[in-house]
Design a protein around this motif. Structure first.
Motif, PDB file in Angstrom:
ATOM      1  N   ASP A 175       0.816  -1.213   0.000  1.00 24.42           N
ATOM      2  CA  ASP A 175       0.000   0.000   0.000  1.00 24.42           C
ATOM      3  C   ASP A 175       0.848   1.259   0.000  1.00 24.42           C
ATOM      4  N   ARG A 176       2.018   1.220   0.626  1.00 24.98           N
ATOM      5  CA  ARG A 176       2.847   2.421   0.668  1.00 24.98           C
ATOM      6  C   ARG A 176       3.292   2.817  -0.734  1.00 24.98           C
ATOM      7  N   ILE A 177       3.663   1.836  -1.556  1.00 19.54           N
ATOM      8  CA  ILE A 177       4.065   2.138  -2.923  1.00 19.54           C
ATOM      9  C   ILE A 177       2.872   2.643  -3.730  1.00 19.54           C
ATOM     10  N   ARG A 178       1.732   1.975  -3.584  1.00 23.24           N
ATOM     11  CA  ARG A 178       0.539   2.420  -4.317  1.00 23.24           C
ATOM     12  C   ARG A 178       0.124   3.827  -3.895  1.00 23.24           C
ATOM     13  N   ASN A 179       0.195   4.106  -2.603  1.00 30.37           N
ATOM     14  CA  ASN A 179      -0.174   5.441  -2.126  1.00 30.37           C
ATOM     15  C   ASN A 179       0.807   6.503  -2.622  1.00 30.37           C
ATOM     16  N   ALA A 180       2.105   6.164  -2.642  1.00 29.32           N
ATOM     17  CA  ALA A 180       3.104   7.113  -3.142  1.00 29.32           C
ATOM     18  C   ALA A 180       2.832   7.444  -4.603  1.00 29.32           C
ATOM     19  N   TRP A 181       2.460   6.443  -5.383  1.00 27.09           N
ATOM     20  CA  TRP A 181       2.146   6.668  -6.792  1.00 27.09           C
ATOM     21  C   TRP A 181       0.895   7.543  -6.933  1.00 27.09           C
ATOM     22  N   GLY A 182      -0.143   7.240  -6.154  1.00 24.05           N
ATOM     23  CA  GLY A 182      -1.359   8.037  -6.225  1.00 24.05           C
ATOM     24  C   GLY A 182      -1.126   9.483  -5.813  1.00 24.05           C
ATOM     25  N   GLU A 288      13.800  -3.671  -7.524  1.00 30.33           N
ATOM     26  CA  GLU A 288      13.310  -4.135  -6.225  1.00 30.33           C
ATOM     27  C   GLU A 288      13.881  -3.295  -5.094  1.00 30.33           C
ATOM     28  N   GLN A 289      15.156  -2.937  -5.195  1.00 25.61           N
ATOM     29  CA  GLN A 289      15.775  -2.132  -4.149  1.00 25.61           C
ATOM     30  C   GLN A 289      15.091  -0.776  -4.025  1.00 25.61           C
ATOM     31  N   VAL A 290      14.809  -0.138  -5.147  1.00 26.85           N
ATOM     32  CA  VAL A 290      14.147   1.164  -5.127  1.00 26.85           C
ATOM     33  C   VAL A 290      12.765   1.056  -4.465  1.00 26.85           C
ATOM     34  N   LEU A 291      11.994   0.056  -4.867  1.00 24.76           N
ATOM     35  CA  LEU A 291      10.639  -0.077  -4.336  1.00 24.76           C
ATOM     36  C   LEU A 291      10.658  -0.410  -2.845  1.00 24.76           C
TER      37      LEU A 291
END
Length: 294
Positions: A175-182, A288-291
Motif C-alpha cells: 500500500d505504501r508504494i501504491r499510495n506514493a504513486w497516487g 526491487e531495491q528502489v521499491l
C-alpha cells in the motif's frame, strides 16, 4: 569506470578494437599510439578504454547516436558549474570505415558504478548540491525528450498495469508504494522546468568506496520537471535519514515536488523490476531495491 567484458544489446553496427584503432589513426593520430581495450558498455554505447586517461564511446544504434550528439553539444556548457565530474567529450570522431555515426573520446572517470559500489549515506548533501547546481533553466534550444517531458499522469495506465503484474508475481508491492504513486499523480506541477539528467540510476553514477566521483550517460538530458532527477534520492541513498538530509540540502519547500519525485522513483522502480523479470537480473535487482526503499 569498469574494466570488464563488453555488455549491452547487439548493435545495429559492430564496433571492436580494430575499428577504434583505425578511426583514431585516421582522425586523431596523436591518440592512436595509446592502447585500446574493450570495457563494460551501457545499453546505448560501446565503450573502450584508451590508454589510462581516456575512453572511446561509439553508439550502438541510430537512436543512441542522437543521444550521444546531445552530450557532444551540451556537456561542455554544464561542466563548469557542476561539482561532480561528467564525461565532457574532448574529441568528436566522424563516421568512417563502415561506422555510420559520430563518436566521442572522453576522460576516463575514476570509480565503479553505484550498482557495484553503493553510495554511502553521508553523500546525501553532495548529491543534493550536484542536483541543485544542475537544476537551472535550460535554453530554448535544449534537447527535447518527450519521454521525460511528459507528466506522470500520462503513464498512469501503463504503470498501473505493470504494478498489477508485479502484485501477481512478487511480494514487493504494498500500500505504501501504491499510495506514493497516487499522491504523485495528484501533486500539482508547481516547479518550473530545468535541465535534468533524466536517467540517474545506479549504473550512471560512479563512486569510490561509496563516495560519488562522477555522473555518466547524459544522453537523456533535457528540460523537464526536476522531480525526475530527485527520484535518485530513493534510487541511490540507502536510508530515510540520508534522503531527509539530501532533501534539506537541496532546499525546496515544495511538498508537491517531493511527492512527484517519489512518484518518479516508483515509476523507475516498477519499470526496472518488471522489465528485469523478463531476463535482466541487474535491472530487477535495482528495481526491487528502489521499491523496498519507498
Amino acid at each position: 569506470m569498469l574494466t570488464a567484458a563488453m555488455e549491452g544489446p547487439p548493435g545495429e553496427v559492430h564496433a571492436d578494437v580494430e575499428l577504434v584503432e583505425v578511426l583514431l589513426a585516421q582522425q586523431h593520430p596523436n591518440l592512436a599510439t595509446l592502447p585500446v581495450r574493450p570495457c563494460e558498455g551501457g545499453f546505448d554505447n560501446y565503450m573502450f578504454r584508451l590508454g589510462e586517461s581516456f575512453a572511446v564511446r561509439l553508439p550502438r544504434s541510430a537512436t543512441a547516436a542522437r543521444l550521444l550528439a546531445n552530450e557532444q553539444r551540451w556537456l561542455i556548457t554544464l561542466s563548469d558549474r557542476l561539482p561532480l565530474q561528467i564525461p565532457v567529450p574532448i574529441r568528436v570522431g566522424q563516421p568512417g570505415f563502415g561506422f555510420p555515426w559520430r563518436w566521442s573520446v572522453v576522460p576516463w572517470l575514476v570509480g565503479e558504478t553505484a550498482e557495484v559500489s553503493p553510495v554511502i549515506a553521508s553523500e546525501g548533501p553532495r548529491l543534493a548540491a550536484f542536483l541543485r547546481a544542475l537544476h537551472v533553466p535550460a535554453p530554448p534550444d535544449a534537447p527535447r525528450n518527450f519521454d521525460r517531458a511528459a507528466p506522470l499522469a500520462t503513464r498512469a495506465a501503463s504503470i498501473g498495469e505493470r504494478m498489477r503484474h508485479l502484485e501477481r508475481v512478487t511480494d514487493v508491492m504494498n500500500d505504501r508504494i501504491r499510495n506514493a504513486w497516487g499522491e504523485a499523480l495528484d501533486a500539482p506541477n508547481d516547479t518550473p522546468p530545468t535541465w535534468v539528467h533524466g536517467d540517474l540510476h545506479a549504473r550512471n553514477v560512479l563512486t569510490l568506496d561509496g563516495t560519488i566521483t562522477g555522473v555518466i550517460d547524459w544522453g537523456d538530458m533535457t528540460s523537464a520537471d526536476p522531480a525526475i532527477d530527485l527520484a535518485c534520492l530513493w534510487m541511490l541513498l540507502p536510508d530515510e535519514t540520508a534522503r531527509t538530509e539530501a532533501q534539506q540540502a537541496y532546499g525546496s519547500e515544495s511538498s508537491s515536488l517531493w511527492r512527484r519525485a517519489r512518484g518518479w522513483a516508483v515509476l523507475f522502480g516498477v519499470m526496472l523490476l518488471d522489465t528485469g523479470l523478463a531476463g535482466n537480473v541487474r535491472n530487477a535487482t535495482m528495481g526491487e531495491q528502489v521499491l523496498r526503499r519507498i
